[in-house]
Design a protein around this motif. Structure first.
Motif, PDB file in Angstrom:
ATOM      1  N   GLY A  77      83.214  44.177  71.287  1.00  0.00           N
ATOM      2  CA  GLY A  77      84.938  44.235  70.663  1.00  0.00           C
ATOM      3  C   GLY A  77      84.713  45.683  71.684  1.00  0.00           C
ATOM      4  N   GLY A  78      86.585  45.866  71.317  1.00  0.00           N
ATOM      5  CA  GLY A  78      86.879  47.325  72.196  1.00  0.00           C
ATOM      6  C   GLY A  78      88.611  47.541  71.309  1.00  0.00           C
ATOM      7  N   GLY A  79      88.344  48.942  71.677  1.00  0.00           N
ATOM      8  CA  GLY A  79      89.161  49.529  71.031  1.00  0.00           C
ATOM      9  C   GLY A  79      89.768  50.813  71.680  1.00  0.00           C
ATOM     10  N   SER A  80      89.994  51.786  71.429  1.00  0.00           N
ATOM     11  CA  SER A  80      90.802  52.765  71.504  1.00  0.00           C
ATOM     12  C   SER A  80      91.672  53.916  70.662  1.00  0.00           C
ATOM     13  N   ILE A  81      92.059  54.902  70.908  1.00  0.00           N
ATOM     14  CA  ILE A  81      92.501  56.327  70.368  1.00  0.00           C
ATOM     15  C   ILE A  81      94.194  55.308  70.851  1.00  0.00           C
ATOM     16  N   ARG A  82      95.442  55.506  70.461  1.00  0.00           N
ATOM     17  CA  ARG A  82      96.590  54.790  70.554  1.00  0.00           C
ATOM     18  C   ARG A  82      97.319  55.998  71.867  1.00  0.00           C
ATOM     19  N   ILE A  83      98.408  55.833  72.303  1.00  0.00           N
ATOM     20  CA  ILE A  83      99.605  56.583  72.241  1.00  0.00           C
ATOM     21  C   ILE A  83     100.124  57.112  71.046  1.00  0.00           C
ATOM     22  N   GLN A 123      98.483  37.226  71.310  1.00  0.00           N
ATOM     23  CA  GLN A 123      97.190  37.121  71.630  1.00  0.00           C
ATOM     24  C   GLN A 123      96.517  38.660  71.437  1.00  0.00           C
ATOM     25  N   SER A 124      96.891  38.891  69.886  1.00  0.00           N
ATOM     26  CA  SER A 124      96.648  39.920  69.318  1.00  0.00           C
ATOM     27  C   SER A 124      97.427  40.493  68.831  1.00  0.00           C
ATOM     28  N   PRO A 125      96.778  41.253  67.175  1.00  0.00           N
ATOM     29  CA  PRO A 125      97.611  41.929  66.579  1.00  0.00           C
ATOM     30  C   PRO A 125      97.744  43.390  66.942  1.00  0.00           C
ATOM     31  N   GLN A 126      97.967  43.244  68.482  1.00  0.00           N
ATOM     32  CA  GLN A 126      97.913  45.279  68.843  1.00  0.00           C
ATOM     33  C   GLN A 126      99.247  45.713  67.761  1.00  0.00           C
ATOM     34  N   LEU A 127     100.090  45.185  68.014  1.00  0.00           N
ATOM     35  CA  LEU A 127     101.638  45.903  68.089  1.00  0.00           C
ATOM     36  C   LEU A 127     101.499  46.373  66.228  1.00  0.00           C
ATOM     37  N   GLY A 161      94.100  54.710  66.028  1.00  0.00           N
ATOM     38  CA  GLY A 161      93.466  53.913  66.808  1.00  0.00           C
ATOM     39  C   GLY A 161      92.633  53.132  66.606  1.00  0.00           C
ATOM     40  N   GLY A 162      91.784  52.276  66.653  1.00  0.00           N
ATOM     41  CA  GLY A 162      91.151  50.893  65.987  1.00  0.00           C
ATOM     42  C   GLY A 162      90.224  50.524  67.618  1.00  0.00           C
ATOM     43  N   LEU A 163      90.435  49.150  66.218  1.00  0.00           N
ATOM     44  CA  LEU A 163      89.454  48.293  67.813  1.00  0.00           C
ATOM     45  C   LEU A 163      89.589  46.564  67.412  1.00  0.00           C
ATOM     46  N   ALA A 164      89.362  45.974  67.725  1.00  0.00           N
ATOM     47  CA  ALA A 164      89.025  44.453  67.916  1.00  0.00           C
ATOM     48  C   ALA A 164      86.912  44.029  67.646  1.00  0.00           C
ATOM     49  N   ILE A 165      86.997  43.161  66.850  1.00  0.00           N
ATOM     50  CA  ILE A 165      85.458  42.925  67.715  1.00  0.00           C
ATOM     51  C   ILE A 165      85.451  40.846  67.550  1.00  0.00           C
ATOM     52  N   THR A 212      88.464  33.896  67.416  1.00  0.00           N
ATOM     53  CA  THR A 212      89.423  35.214  66.359  1.00  0.00           C
ATOM     54  C   THR A 212      88.487  36.706  66.188  1.00  0.00           C
ATOM     55  N   GLN A 213      89.456  37.868  65.855  1.00  0.00           N
ATOM     56  CA  GLN A 213      88.944  38.916  65.548  1.00  0.00           C
ATOM     57  C   GLN A 213      88.971  39.482  64.582  1.00  0.00           C
ATOM     58  N   LEU A 214      88.008  40.265  64.272  1.00  0.00           N
ATOM     59  CA  LEU A 214      88.009  41.553  62.953  1.00  0.00           C
ATOM     60  C   LEU A 214      88.651  43.218  63.539  1.00  0.00           C
ATOM     61  N   ASP A 215      90.197  42.575  63.185  1.00  0.00           N
ATOM     62  CA  ASP A 215      90.858  43.888  64.094  1.00  0.00           C
ATOM     63  C   ASP A 215      91.252  44.829  62.718  1.00  0.00           C
ATOM     64  N   LEU A 216      90.624  46.263  63.569  1.00  0.00           N
ATOM     65  CA  LEU A 216      91.666  47.142  62.417  1.00  0.00           C
ATOM     66  C   LEU A 216      92.453  48.283  63.024  1.00  0.00           C
ATOM     67  N   PRO A 228     101.299  42.751  74.816  1.00  0.00           N
ATOM     68  CA  PRO A 228     100.151  42.475  75.927  1.00  0.00           C
ATOM     69  C   PRO A 228      99.422  42.609  76.452  1.00  0.00           C
ATOM     70  N   GLU A 229      98.524  41.824  76.568  1.00  0.00           N
ATOM     71  CA  GLU A 229      96.770  41.925  76.273  1.00  0.00           C
ATOM     72  C   GLU A 229      96.227  41.346  77.046  1.00  0.00           C
ATOM     73  N   GLY A 230      97.170  41.073  78.442  1.00  0.00           N
ATOM     74  CA  GLY A 230      97.320  41.273  79.823  1.00  0.00           C
ATOM     75  C   GLY A 230      96.871  39.251  80.334  1.00  0.00           C
ATOM     76  N   PHE A 271      95.306  34.097  70.362  1.00  0.00           N
ATOM     77  CA  PHE A 271      96.244  32.903  71.029  1.00  0.00           C
ATOM     78  C   PHE A 271      95.755  33.645  72.460  1.00  0.00           C
ATOM     79  N   ARG A 272      95.665  32.981  73.427  1.00  0.00           N
ATOM     80  CA  ARG A 272      95.490  33.640  75.296  1.00  0.00           C
ATOM     81  C   ARG A 272      95.241  32.117  75.834  1.00  0.00           C
ATOM     82  N   ASP A 273      96.216  32.242  76.732  1.00  0.00           N
ATOM     83  CA  ASP A 273      95.977  30.593  77.573  1.00  0.00           C
ATOM     84  C   ASP A 273      95.933  31.587  78.819  1.00  0.00           C
TER      85      ASP A 273
HETATM   86  N1  ASP Z   1      94.022  44.869  70.546  1.00  0.00           N
HETATM   87  C1  ASP Z   1      93.104  44.881  71.635  1.00  0.00           C
HETATM   88  C2  ASP Z   1      92.431  43.802  71.857  1.00  0.00           C
HETATM   89  O1  ASP Z   1      92.216  42.405  71.452  1.00  0.00           O
HETATM   90  C3  ASP Z   1      91.657  45.664  70.813  1.00  0.00           C
HETATM   91  C4  ASP Z   1      92.498  47.222  69.641  1.00  0.00           C
HETATM   92  O2  ASP Z   1      92.706  47.843  71.634  1.00  0.00           O
HETATM   93  O3  ASP Z   1      92.162  47.176  69.142  1.00  0.00           O
HETATM   94  O4  ASP Z   1      91.822  43.647  72.949  1.00  0.00           O
END
Ligand code: ASP
Length: 599
Positions: A493-499, A210-214, A538-542, A248-252, A188-190, A234-236
Motif C-alpha cells: 500500500g501507499g499514500g500521502s499527505i495531499r496538496i 484507476q483509483s478513487p483518488q480524486l 491525506g490517506g492511503l490505499a492498500i 481491489t483496494q482498501l482506500d482511505l 491520473p495514477e499513471g 481498473f488499470r489497463d
Molecule cells: N490513490 C493512490 C493509489 O491508488 C493511493 C493514495 O494515494 O491514497 O495508489
C-alpha cells in the motif's frame, strides 16, 4: 458462520438441511439429521454404499445399508461424482478401526434412511475430489468446479474475514464507508484507462477509475473527515504475471492529519487483519527512508527477512585502473555488489545469473570467489591491485569461499535495481527466506519527482496530488510527503499527505509540464474544489488482493479472487473480452478499426 462447527442457524426448518456437513459433530449420536451437498466420492463395499457428502463446511460420510433403507441404498448405487443430494439419516459412531482423523467428522457417519437426488452432474472436466495439479486455464474456465475443490474457498473465507475486520476497525475510528462512482473521468495514477463510450452523449467517454483518488479528496473538501471504501480499481496495463486489470483496494482518506496519523490508523487496521491470518506483529512498524532502501536493497519495497545486502564499492575502486570500473566511476556511475556467501556456483550458474541481471538492465555481472590466500578467483582479478581486492573483500565482509557478485553501471538506479532483483533471486535459489516470518516496513522520505529520460520531463513518483516537502524551485531535490507500506518485499500500500491549496497544486502541475488548459480539462473540478477551503488531508490505499495473497500464503493473486482474469487479461470463463454486435457499436457512435471477430 463458523463452517466447521456451527449448526446451521435458520429461522425455519429448511427443506434441504438442518446442519452443515461438519456441523454434525455438534449433534448427539443417534440424532436424526438431514444434510445436503455434492456426492464427493462413492465406494461400494461389502453390500454397502458409502458416499462422502461435501458442502462448503467439509465432508461427512454417509452409509447406505440395504437392510436399513432399501430404496435409498438402491438410489445411492446410481450416484456419480458431483451429483447433488439431500440425505436424511441417523448419526452413528464409526468403529474405532475406521475412524478418519483427517476430517473433523471422521469419528462418525450418517446412516441414511432417505435420499433425494436434486440434480445430476455430468463427468466434470477435472476431478473435484483430488488435489492433483489441474491446468490453470481449465480451472478458470470451470471456476465453479474449481471453487468446489479445497484450495480457493479457504482464501475467500480469509478475504471475507479481512474485509470484515477492516470495516470493524475503521468504524471504531469514526470512518464512514462511502461509495464513489465507477463511471467517471480519468484518474491520473499513471496507467492507461479503461474507457466506456457514452451512448447518449455521442463522442463522450467515461473512464473506469484507476483509483478513487480524486473523489476521496473531494469527500474531504466536502467535510466527510474520515472515509474508506473497499474499492474496485481498473488499470489497463501490460499484464505482468501477477497483475489483474481490475483489482481491489482498501482506500482511505482523513482530514486534519499528518503522516503519523495515517500511519497509525493503518497500523491499527493491519495489526488486526494480520491477526486474522494468525500473524502477530508489534506496532509501530519499522521505518526506512527511500534512499536507504534503494541503497541497501536496490528496491523501494525491500524484503527484510534475509540479508544479502548491497554494498557500495565506489570508494574502494575510486582510483582503480581497471577500465570498466574506472570509466563508470569517473562518469558519475557506481560499482555495487552482494556477498552471496559460500555458494557452489558453476560457470553455467554464473552465466545464468549474468543473463538475469542483464534482463534487469545491467550491462553484465562481475563475479569473484575469495580464495585461501585472500586473492580472488575472478575474470577481473588480473586487472585489480592486491590492495583493491583486499579492500573490496573487507568492505563486503567476505570470507574465504564467499562469492561476490558485482554490477558497475553509469546509472545508480540501474545498478541498484539489477542487484535488488538478483538479491531476491538468490534468496529464493538458496532458500534463505525463513518460513513463517513476516516483516513490515514503512518507506518514507520519497523524492517528489523523477526525471523521465524518454519524455524529458519531471514526473511524480506517486501522483500529482501528493504534497511536496521542500523547495518547489528545486525539483531535483524536492521531497514528498508520501509513504509506502511494504510486507515481505511487496509494496502492499501507499499514500500521502495531499496538496490542499490551489497555488501549490498549480505549481506542481507546472513543474510536471501539465499546462493550465490540460489541467482544467483533466481535473478542473478538483482545482475548483481546492479554492473553497480544503482541509489538510491525506490517506492511503492498500492492495487487498496482494495483501490477502501474502496472508493466505497463496502462490498467485488469482487464488484469492473468485473470478480472476488470466495472465493475458482474459476471462476464460465468460470469454471476455469478446466481440459485440455491430448495432451496439453503432449505438455508441464509434467505428471499429479492428478486424471483425466472431467470438
Ligand atoms: N490513490 C493512490 C493509489 O491508488 C493511493 C493514495 O494515494 O491514497 O495508489
Amino acid at each position: 458462520m463458523n463452517d466447521r462447527h456451527e449448526v446451521l442457524g435458520q429461522p425455519r426448518k429448511n427443506a434441504y438441511r438442518d446442519t452443515w456437513a461438519t456441523g454434525a459433530i455438534e449433534q448427539p449420536i443417534g440424532k436424526e439429521i438431514q444434510v445436503s451437498g455434492w456426492a464427493h466420492r462413492r465406494r461400494d463395499h461389502g453390500g454397502l454404499v458409502f458416499i462422502d457428502l461435501r458442502d462448503r463446511s467439509g465432508i461427512i460420510q454417509i452409509v447406505f445399508h440395504p437392510d436399513v433403507a432399501a430404496a435409498a441404498h438402491e438410489a445411492a448405487g446410481t450416484l456419480r461424482a458431483e451429483d447433488v443430494i439431500s440425505v436424511k439419516g441417523k448419526l452413528i459412531k464409526r468403529d474405532e478401526a475406521v475412524v478418519n482423523l483427517a476430517i473433523p467428522t471422521g469419528h462418525l457417519e450418517l446412516q441414511a434412511s432417505e435420499i433425494e437426488i436434486l440434480a445430476r452432474s455430468e463427468t466434470p472436466p477435472f476431478q473435484v475430489d483430488e488435489d492433483g495439479h489441474v491446468d490453470e486455464a481449465l480451472r478458470l474456465k470451470h471456476r465453479y468446479l474449481d471453487l468446489r475443490r479445497g484450495t480457493i474457498t479457504p482464501n475467500l473465507k480469509l478475504r471475507h474475514r479481512v474485509t470484515q475486520t477492516i470495516r470493524r476497525v475503521l468504524d471504531e475510528h469514526d470512518f464512514l464507508e462511502v461509495e464513489t462512482p465507477n463511471l467517471t473521468r480519468p484518474t491520473p495514477e499513471g496507467a492507461r484507462d479503461y474507457l466506456v463510450p457514452s451512448r447518449v452523449k455521442p463522442g463522450g467517454w467515461y473512464a473506469l477509475p484507476q483509483s478513487p483518488q480524486l473523489y476521496k479528496q473531494l469527500l474531504m473538501v466536502g467535510g466527510l473527515e474520515r472515509y474508506f471504501q473497499i474499492a474496485r480499481c481498473f488499470r489497463d496495463e501490460d499484464l505482468r504475471a501477477d497483475r489483474q486489470p481490475e483489482f481491489t483496494q482498501l482506500d482511505l482518506e482523513m482530514s486534519f492529519v499528518e503522516e503519523e496519523d495515517v500511519i497509525a490508523i493503518t497500523e491499527a487496521v493491519l495489526k488486526e487483519v494480520l491477526a486474522d491470518a494468525g500473524i502477530f506483529v508489534e506496532t509501530p512498524f519499522q521505518r526506512m527512508c527511500y534512499d536507504e532502501a534503494m541503497g541497501r536493497f536496490g528496491k523501494d519495497a525491500p524484503d527484510l527477512r534475509y540479508g544479502l545486502e548491497i554494498q557500495n564499492l565506489d570508494e574502494v575502486f575510486a582510483a582503480s585502473e581497471f577500465k570498466v570500473f574506472n570509466s563508470v566511476l569517473t562518469g558519475g556511475g557506481t560499482v555495487r555488489a552482494i556477498n552471496a556467501g559460500k555458494r557452489e556456483l558453476s560457470r553455467a550458474d554464473l552465466d545464468e545469473l549474468t543473463e538475469f541481471v542483464k534482463g534487469h538492465g545491467a550491462g553484465g555481472l562481475v563475479w569473484a570467489f575469495v580464495e585461501e590466500d585472500g586473492g580472488w578467483r575472478s575474470p577481473i582479478a588480473k586487472f585489480l591491485s592486491a590492495e583493491e581486492i583486499a579492500a573490496a573483500t573487507a568492505a563486503m565482509g567476505a570470507e574465504v569461499g564467499d562469492v561476490i557478485l558485482a554490477v558497475a553501471d553509469a546509472k545508480k538506479n540501474t545498478a541498484a535495481g539489477a542487484l535488488g532483483a538478483l538479491r531476491e533471486r538468490l534468496a529464493r535459489q538458496f532458500d534463505l527466506i525463513p518460513f513463517g516470518e513476516h516483516r513490515l516496513v514503512w518507506i518514507v522520505k520519497f523524492p517528489m519527482l523523477e526525471f523521465d529520460d524518454d519524455a524529458q520531463a519531471w514526473t511524480p513518483l506517486h501522483h500529482p496530488f501528493t504534497a511536496p516537502d521542500g523547495d518547489l524551485n528545486d525539483p531535483a531535490n524536492l521531497g514528498s510527503r508520501a509513504y509506502d507500506i511494504v510486507m515481505d518485499g511487496w509494496e502492499i500500500g501507499g499514500g500521502s499527505i495531499r496538496i490542499n491549496t490551489v497555488e501549490v497544486q498549480e505549481k506542481i502541475l507546472d513543474i510536471i509540464g501539465i499546462d493550465r488548459a490540460e489541467a482544467e480539462e483533466r481535473f478542473g473540478f478538483l482545482l475548483e474544489a481546492l479554492k473553497y477551503g480544503a482541509p489538510p488531508h491525506g490517506g492511503l490505499a492498500i492492495g487487498l488482493d496482494r495483501l490477502v495473497t501474502l496472508l493466505a500464503g497463496a502462490e498467485s493473486i488469482r487464488d484469492v479472487i473468485a473470478f480472476p482474469k488470466s495472465a493475458t487479461g482474459a476471462d476464460p470463463l465468460t470469454g471476455a473480452p469478446a466481440g459485440v454486435d455491430e448495432q451496439q457499436i453503432r449505438d455508441l457512435h464509434i467505428v471499429s478499426t479492428a478486424p471483425r471477430t466472431d467470438d
